[in-house]
Design a protein around this motif. Structure first.
Motif, mmCIF file in Angstrom:
data_model
loop_
_atom_site.group_PDB
_atom_site.id
_atom_site.type_symbol
_atom_site.label_atom_id
_atom_site.label_comp_id
_atom_site.label_asym_id
_atom_site.label_seq_id
_atom_site.Cartn_x
_atom_site.Cartn_y
_atom_site.Cartn_z
ATOM 1 N N ARG A 165 0.797 -1.222 0.000
ATOM 2 C CA ARG A 165 0.000 0.000 0.000
ATOM 3 C C ARG A 165 0.834 1.278 0.000
ATOM 4 O O ARG A 165 0.278 2.373 -0.072
ATOM 5 N N TYR A 166 2.160 1.165 0.078
ATOM 6 C CA TYR A 166 3.033 2.332 0.167
ATOM 7 C C TYR A 166 3.938 2.478 -1.050
ATOM 8 O O TYR A 166 4.763 3.389 -1.096
ATOM 9 N N CYS A 167 3.826 1.576 -2.037
ATOM 10 C CA CYS A 167 4.822 1.503 -3.103
ATOM 11 C C CYS A 167 4.263 1.934 -4.456
ATOM 12 O O CYS A 167 3.150 1.525 -4.841
ATOM 13 N N TYR A 183 -0.316 -3.674 5.294
ATOM 14 C CA TYR A 183 0.386 -3.095 4.153
ATOM 15 C C TYR A 183 0.639 -4.096 3.026
ATOM 16 O O TYR A 183 0.963 -3.699 1.910
ATOM 17 N N LEU A 216 6.336 3.285 8.437
ATOM 18 C CA LEU A 216 5.167 2.420 8.319
ATOM 19 C C LEU A 216 4.569 2.090 9.679
ATOM 20 O O LEU A 216 3.365 1.868 9.806
ATOM 21 N N LEU A 254 9.954 6.799 4.429
ATOM 22 C CA LEU A 254 8.910 6.961 3.422
ATOM 23 C C LEU A 254 9.155 8.231 2.617
ATOM 24 O O LEU A 254 9.448 9.288 3.174
ATOM 25 N N PHE A 298 0.273 8.709 6.448
ATOM 26 C CA PHE A 298 1.042 7.850 7.338
ATOM 27 C C PHE A 298 1.234 8.565 8.668
ATOM 28 O O PHE A 298 1.503 9.776 8.709
#
Length: 382
Positions: A101-103, A204, A239, A272, A282
């Protein structure tokens, strides 16, 4: 794969004892329980235990950051001299089957995808080698279908005439596949565990092979068993609670160092970064001061480990931490597929937004200006 602690049938499984020990120690960390006295005691020691490491990562260590930095600098110069190693990443594909979910590369992102051909890889290698670099890091998205072991091995074979040190940052794989990649030329493997918070890890990583926490945890060990010379470790800071993730990363590296005392191990400290200019929502973002505290704690806990600081960080930040504890930095960075060669440029989207855009020549000059020594390689390929 519903349970993040499970494996697929195709995955190698190793004894979970070290993973369980790391997670158990992480669960014991209570930031509020540490005092100034705990920090002062840790700073008097030459060899730290897990609880000393916790003290240096705790909020209580905040007022002692200058003392930590001074001791970290002393240890860095004792073990690494004034040397700063240079490398650059090379993205050869960005197809991915995971849903992180962060990439910016995750499979649900509607972005241009690309995979370099052998001739395109050759052009990239030539362009990078022309800068004087002798160390390269190959990266792919986590899709074995689009970046097979044979495909990656062929890229490594192409790189051997140009580079003394070759690293890979790809999807975790089995020991037999790591052996193929090592024989093709790979010296180092880097794997980000992303977070050691199991609840956050599950959120995630909703699907894909990356959802298997233990398979990812033991990636470095499988690679070292396959003959790799070294391995890198990291959490993607931000994260989850950074103190707990930094603690677990340090304990993870220490456990592997104990099992493989001859291995060259390194920390990375990625925070991040925005994707296409946005960072999302975040809740655990890490300040510059927090990141320096983490790096100094890493140095005091594991004095012989390299600390790598990527172009996620700013020019001023990287210049500062090279004087204290960083020993390896990237230069001339492109985070899209085929970004180094003019004829390959703009084949894909960037994975994230970089911060330090200095060329190799600019980085070299800035390192020398600080009284430090640029190292392009520390290994002779026979």
């Amino acid at each position: 794969m519903k349970d993040i602690m499970s494996y697929t049938e195709q995955m190698d499984q190793l004894d979970p004892a070290r993973m369980n020990q790391v997670l158990a120690l992480k669960s014991e960390f209570n930031d509020a329980a540490f005092t100034a006295q705990d920090v002062e005691t840790a700073l008097t020691k030459t060899t730290l235990n897990a609880y000393d490491f916790m003290a240096l990562l705790s909020s209580a260590a905040g007022p002692y950051l200058e003392m930590m930095a001074h001791k970290a600098q002393t240890l860095t110069r004792a073990h690494f001299g004034n040397n700063i190693q240079l490398f650059t990443p090379l993205y050869i594909a960005n197809y991915c089957h995971n849903g992180c979910r962060y990439c910016g590369f995750n499979s649900q992102q509607a972005i241009p995808r690309a995979q370099l051909t052998k001739s395109e890889i050759q052009r990239e290698l030539e362009a990078i080698a022309a800068t004087g670099l002798q160390e390269i890091l190959f990266l792919t998205g986590e899709s074995e279908a689009h970046s097979s072991i044979d495909y990656i091995a062929s890229a490594l074979e192409l790189a051997k005439p140009y580079f003394a040190n070759i690293g890979i940052e790809i999807y975790p794989t089995n020991e037999a596949s790591y052996r193929i990649l090592h024989q093709a030329g790979a010296d180092f493997v880097t794997v980000f565990q992303e977070t050691y918070d199991l609840t956050a890890y599950e959120y995630y990583h909703p699907y894909g092979n990356k959802r298997s926490f233990p398979y990812r945890f033991y990636s470095q060990e499988r690679a070292l068993n396959a003959g790799f010379r070294g391995a890198g470790f990291a959490a993607l800071l931000g994260l989850s609670d950074f103190r707990h993730d930094a603690l677990a990363t340090g304990l993870h590296l220490q456990s592997v160092q104990t099992a493989f005392p001859e291995a060259e191990l390194s920390f990375s400290v990625p925070r991040l970064r925005p994707i296409n200019g946005e960072l999302g929502h975040f809740n655990h973002l890490v300040s510059d001061r927090d990141l320096v505290q983490i790096m100094c704690a890493y140095r005091l806990f594991m004095p012989h480990a390299h600390i790598t600081v990527s172009s996620r960080e700013s020019e001023s930040f990287r210049n500062a931490v090279m004087k204290i504890c960083a020993t390896k930095v990237s230069a001339g960075v492109q985070v899209d597929v085929g970004g180094h060669s003019a004829s390959n440029k703009h084949k894909s989207s960037d994975q994230f937004d970089i911060n330090d855009t200095r060329s190799v020549a600019q980085m070299h000059a800035d390192i020398v200006a600080q009284g430090l020594q640029v190292v392009y390689h520390d290994h002779i390929r026979l």
